[in-house]
Design a protein around this motif. Structure first.
Motif, mmCIF file in Angstrom:
data_model
loop_
_atom_site.group_PDB
_atom_site.id
_atom_site.type_symbol
_atom_site.label_atom_id
_atom_site.label_comp_id
_atom_site.label_asym_id
_atom_site.label_seq_id
_atom_site.Cartn_x
_atom_site.Cartn_y
_atom_site.Cartn_z
ATOM 1 N N VAL A 83 0.824 -1.200 0.000
ATOM 2 C CA VAL A 83 0.000 0.000 0.000
ATOM 3 C C VAL A 83 0.865 1.259 0.000
ATOM 4 O O VAL A 83 0.357 2.357 0.031
ATOM 5 C CB VAL A 83 -0.943 0.025 1.228
ATOM 6 N N THR A 84 2.184 1.097 -0.015
ATOM 7 C CA THR A 84 3.072 2.249 -0.078
ATOM 8 C C THR A 84 4.107 2.042 -1.171
ATOM 9 O O THR A 84 4.414 0.920 -1.546
ATOM 10 C CB THR A 84 3.810 2.459 1.260
ATOM 11 N N HIS A 85 4.655 3.137 -1.682
ATOM 12 C CA HIS A 85 5.673 3.079 -2.719
ATOM 13 C C HIS A 85 6.992 3.582 -2.171
ATOM 14 O O HIS A 85 7.029 4.359 -1.215
ATOM 15 C CB HIS A 85 5.252 3.922 -3.924
ATOM 16 N N TYR A 86 8.072 3.141 -2.813
ATOM 17 C CA TYR A 86 9.392 3.606 -2.419
ATOM 18 C C TYR A 86 9.743 4.934 -3.092
ATOM 19 O O TYR A 86 10.669 5.599 -2.698
ATOM 20 C CB TYR A 86 10.456 2.560 -2.788
ATOM 21 N N PHE A 87 9.000 5.303 -4.121
ATOM 22 C CA PHE A 87 9.312 6.511 -4.861
ATOM 23 C C PHE A 87 8.847 7.753 -4.112
ATOM 24 O O PHE A 87 7.876 7.731 -3.364
ATOM 25 C CB PHE A 87 8.618 6.481 -6.224
ATOM 26 N N SER A 88 9.536 8.861 -4.357
ATOM 27 C CA SER A 88 9.060 10.137 -3.854
ATOM 28 C C SER A 88 7.871 10.572 -4.703
ATOM 29 O O SER A 88 7.548 9.974 -5.722
ATOM 30 C CB SER A 88 10.182 11.185 -3.956
ATOM 31 N N GLU A 89 7.218 11.630 -4.279
ATOM 32 C CA GLU A 89 6.025 12.094 -5.015
ATOM 33 C C GLU A 89 6.379 12.460 -6.451
ATOM 34 O O GLU A 89 5.623 12.189 -7.379
ATOM 35 C CB GLU A 89 5.430 13.297 -4.286
ATOM 36 N N ALA A 90 7.563 13.045 -6.655
ATOM 37 C CA ALA A 90 7.969 13.432 -8.013
ATOM 38 C C ALA A 90 8.229 12.212 -8.877
ATOM 39 O O ALA A 90 7.885 12.181 -10.052
ATOM 40 C CB ALA A 90 9.219 14.307 -7.943
ATOM 41 N N VAL A 91 8.834 11.179 -8.269
ATOM 42 C CA VAL A 91 9.192 10.006 -9.043
ATOM 43 C C VAL A 91 7.973 9.147 -9.342
ATOM 44 O O VAL A 91 7.961 8.386 -10.293
ATOM 45 C CB VAL A 91 10.264 9.189 -8.294
ATOM 46 N N GLN A 92 6.889 9.275 -8.538
ATOM 47 C CA GLN A 92 5.688 8.506 -8.779
ATOM 48 C C GLN A 92 5.052 8.857 -10.121
ATOM 49 O O GLN A 92 4.235 8.108 -10.633
ATOM 50 C CB GLN A 92 4.686 8.720 -7.651
ATOM 51 N N GLU A 93 5.424 9.980 -10.681
ATOM 52 C CA GLU A 93 4.888 10.390 -11.970
ATOM 53 C C GLU A 93 5.648 9.739 -13.127
ATOM 54 O O GLU A 93 5.414 10.050 -14.289
ATOM 55 C CB GLU A 93 4.971 11.914 -12.098
ATOM 56 N N PHE A 94 6.557 8.809 -12.819
ATOM 57 C CA PHE A 94 7.359 8.147 -13.841
ATOM 58 C C PHE A 94 6.467 7.475 -14.877
ATOM 59 O O PHE A 94 5.434 6.880 -14.567
ATOM 60 C CB PHE A 94 8.265 7.096 -13.187
ATOM 61 N N ARG A 95 6.910 7.586 -16.142
ATOM 62 C CA ARG A 95 6.195 6.950 -17.237
ATOM 63 C C ARG A 95 7.217 6.324 -18.180
ATOM 64 O O ARG A 95 8.231 6.949 -18.515
ATOM 65 C CB ARG A 95 5.339 7.982 -18.001
ATOM 66 N N LEU A 96 6.953 5.090 -18.593
ATOM 67 C CA LEU A 96 7.851 4.422 -19.534
ATOM 68 C C LEU A 96 7.852 5.149 -20.872
ATOM 69 O O LEU A 96 6.830 5.700 -21.288
ATOM 70 C CB LEU A 96 7.407 2.977 -19.753
ATOM 71 N N PRO A 97 8.989 5.144 -21.573
ATOM 72 C CA PRO A 97 9.030 5.725 -22.918
ATOM 73 C C PRO A 97 8.057 5.003 -23.853
ATOM 74 O O PRO A 97 7.774 3.819 -23.685
ATOM 75 C CB PRO A 97 10.491 5.504 -23.347
ATOM 76 N N GLU A 98 7.572 5.721 -24.838
ATOM 77 C CA GLU A 98 6.568 5.174 -25.753
ATOM 78 C C GLU A 98 7.071 3.950 -26.512
ATOM 79 O O GLU A 98 6.288 3.060 -26.844
ATOM 80 C CB GLU A 98 6.132 6.254 -26.750
ATOM 81 N N ASN A 99 8.369 3.898 -26.811
ATOM 82 C CA ASN A 99 8.875 2.751 -27.578
ATOM 83 C C ASN A 99 8.802 1.448 -26.796
ATOM 84 O O ASN A 99 8.929 0.364 -27.366
ATOM 85 C CB ASN A 99 10.302 3.008 -28.070
ATOM 86 N N TYR A 100 8.598 1.536 -25.471
ATOM 87 C CA TYR A 100 8.393 0.329 -24.660
ATOM 88 C C TYR A 100 6.923 0.140 -24.283
ATOM 89 O O TYR A 100 6.470 -0.995 -24.121
ATOM 90 C CB TYR A 100 9.253 0.388 -23.398
ATOM 91 N N LEU A 101 6.194 1.236 -24.156
ATOM 92 C CA LEU A 101 4.766 1.129 -23.839
ATOM 93 C C LEU A 101 3.976 0.537 -25.003
ATOM 94 O O LEU A 101 3.044 -0.251 -24.806
ATOM 95 C CB LEU A 101 4.198 2.507 -23.492
ATOM 96 N N LYS A 102 4.379 0.894 -26.209
ATOM 97 C CA LYS A 102 3.674 0.417 -27.395
ATOM 98 C C LYS A 102 3.994 -1.060 -27.643
ATOM 99 O O LYS A 102 5.138 -1.472 -27.662
ATOM 100 C CB LYS A 102 4.097 1.244 -28.609
ATOM 101 N N ASN A 103 2.945 -1.856 -27.832
ATOM 102 C CA ASN A 103 3.131 -3.284 -28.093
ATOM 103 C C ASN A 103 3.598 -3.512 -29.531
ATOM 104 O O ASN A 103 3.208 -2.780 -30.453
ATOM 105 C CB ASN A 103 1.842 -4.058 -27.848
ATOM 106 N N VAL A 104 4.419 -4.532 -29.719
ATOM 107 C CA VAL A 104 4.921 -4.892 -31.044
ATOM 108 C C VAL A 104 4.414 -6.286 -31.397
ATOM 109 O O VAL A 104 3.767 -6.968 -30.588
ATOM 110 C CB VAL A 104 6.468 -4.859 -31.074
#
Length: 405
Positions: A83-104
């Protein structure tokens, strides 16, 4: 209340302080007796471990870390983590780059397997843990050292272990002949049809996961992955995962037994071994990931990660731990609720990273002695070594271990 024949009561009577023993005084006497028994037990348990810790401190090996306190994972720790994350509030906004999010287009990690581990394939019962050792075809001597140390472990306190070596293809005929002969003798090698260099490490590990997912199946509670230049502390590993086994297995989480990075930035130095071009990974930070020295997970997470790899772009990323333990894990959509750095136990770190050296056997023997000092070892049902805690850790090992005792 009549006075009992306790010495304390006699003293009280003789001094005329009291003519009878109170319930409070009796309780105090019993409490003192219990305290003495507990203290005696703790001393008998702690003194051998202090001697063991002194031995570990005397072993001068790079990257060795010392034991701290007994801290096996508990249900409360696991529930709190989810129920908790190790990331700070700023890091919780992390998003993977599109070239990995997009399925191939779906594709497997490898098209074929050159050698399969026959001993594992014909196993009649399930395992507590399968330790996957990343190696290269030419590292025959290193694999033999592992078979003579922690790789010889078959059972610990009735929990079954198996050590599996994964190597890539070799274009050297002599090397391939030696690997085939080694496999015929030990039947514990999975050779995959993928590049056997450092850059081919992501494909090699995923090919191993592919074989486990499609052919071997769910035959072990946990799957640990490590390198062939590491000494696995099977005692710490066992203590950690034999506590709340069912809870840990059902958590679908990844456990980091070595280093762990929360928001590491990509290395843009072209001369570095860990260089990653901007076009391969354009984001400023990597997702949280376990470093490759030691990662443990149940079959459910292993299969999820492998299936995700079949539809994820694998081009250019040579950092196996970042890609598999970070990108693919994070892409499953669980954020960082499925990754947990392991706390050290009183019995030392999960692994000692020994590195590549000309003194491999000496380094392995030193660290292995630290582990075996805790074990009572049976070979062919005969006790061949007695540890400092004879009844605590009872291991069954192969004959290969005899050369390292």
């Amino acid at each position: 209340m009549k006075c009992f024949t306790f010495s304390r009561c006699k003293v009280l009577r003789s001094t005329n302080m009291s003519g009878s023993c109170t319930i409070t005084q009796i309780v105090k006497l019993f409490s003192m007796l219990i305290a003495v028994l507990i203290f005696g037990y703790n001393i008998s348990f702690t003194l051998p471990l202090l001697r063991w810790q002194y031995y570990v401190r005397s072993v001068n090996i790079r990257s060795i870390s010392l034991p701290v306190k007994i801290s096996p994972i508990t249900s409360e720790i696991l529930e709190k983590h989810h129920v908790t994350h190790y990331f700070s509030e700023a890091v919780q906004e992390f998003r993977l780059p599109e070239n990995y999010l997009k399925n191939v287009k779906k594709s497997t990690a490898t098209k074929s397997f050159i050698i399969r581990p026959k001993k594992l394939m014909r196993a009649y019962d399930s395992f507590f843990m399968i330790i996957i050792v990343k190696s290269t075809a030419s590292s025959i001597d290193r694999r033999m050292l592992i078979r003579r140390t922690y790789g010889s472990l078959q059972m610990l306190n009735k929990h079954r272990f198996f050590t599996l070596f994964v190597v890539g293809r070799s274009f050297n005929k002599e090397t391939q002949f030696k690997v085939q002969k080694e496999s015929d003798e030990n039947e514990d090698i999975l050779q995959v049809d993928s590049d056997d260099t450092y850059k081919g490490l992501p494909a090699k590990v995923l090919a191993c996961y592919q074989w486990i997912y499609y052919e071997l199946g769910d035959v072990s509670a946990f799957y640990a992955t490590t390198d062939d230049d590491c000494m696995v502390n099977v005692v710490s590993l066992f203590v950690y995962f034999s506590t709340n086994t069912v809870k840990l297995k059902s958590s679908r989480s990844m456990f980091c037994g070595f280093d762990h990075s929360e928001h590491l930035t990509p290395n843009r130095n072209k001369t570095s071994k860990y260089y990653v071009p901007h076009q391969v990974y354009p984001a400023k930070t990597y997702p949280q990931f376990c470093h490759g020295g030691m990662t443990v997970m149940p079959f459910t997470l292993l299969s999820d990660i492998y299936q995700m790899s079949e539809i994820t772009n694998r081009t250019g990323m040579v950092l196996e731990d970042v890609f598999i333990n970070g990108i693919l894990r994070y892409k499953l959509g669980k954020g960082n609720s499925n990754i947990l750095p392991m706390s050290k136990s009183y019995f030392g770190p999960m692994i000692w990273h020994l590195g590549q050296s000309n003194a491999d056997e000496l380094r392995f023997k030193f660290t292995w002695t630290a582990v075996t000092s805790l074990l009572t070892i049976r070979v062919n049902n005969t006790i061949r070594h007695m540890g400092i805690l004879p009844r605590k850790f009872r291991a069954h090992m192969t004959n290969a271990v005899l050369t390292m005792l």
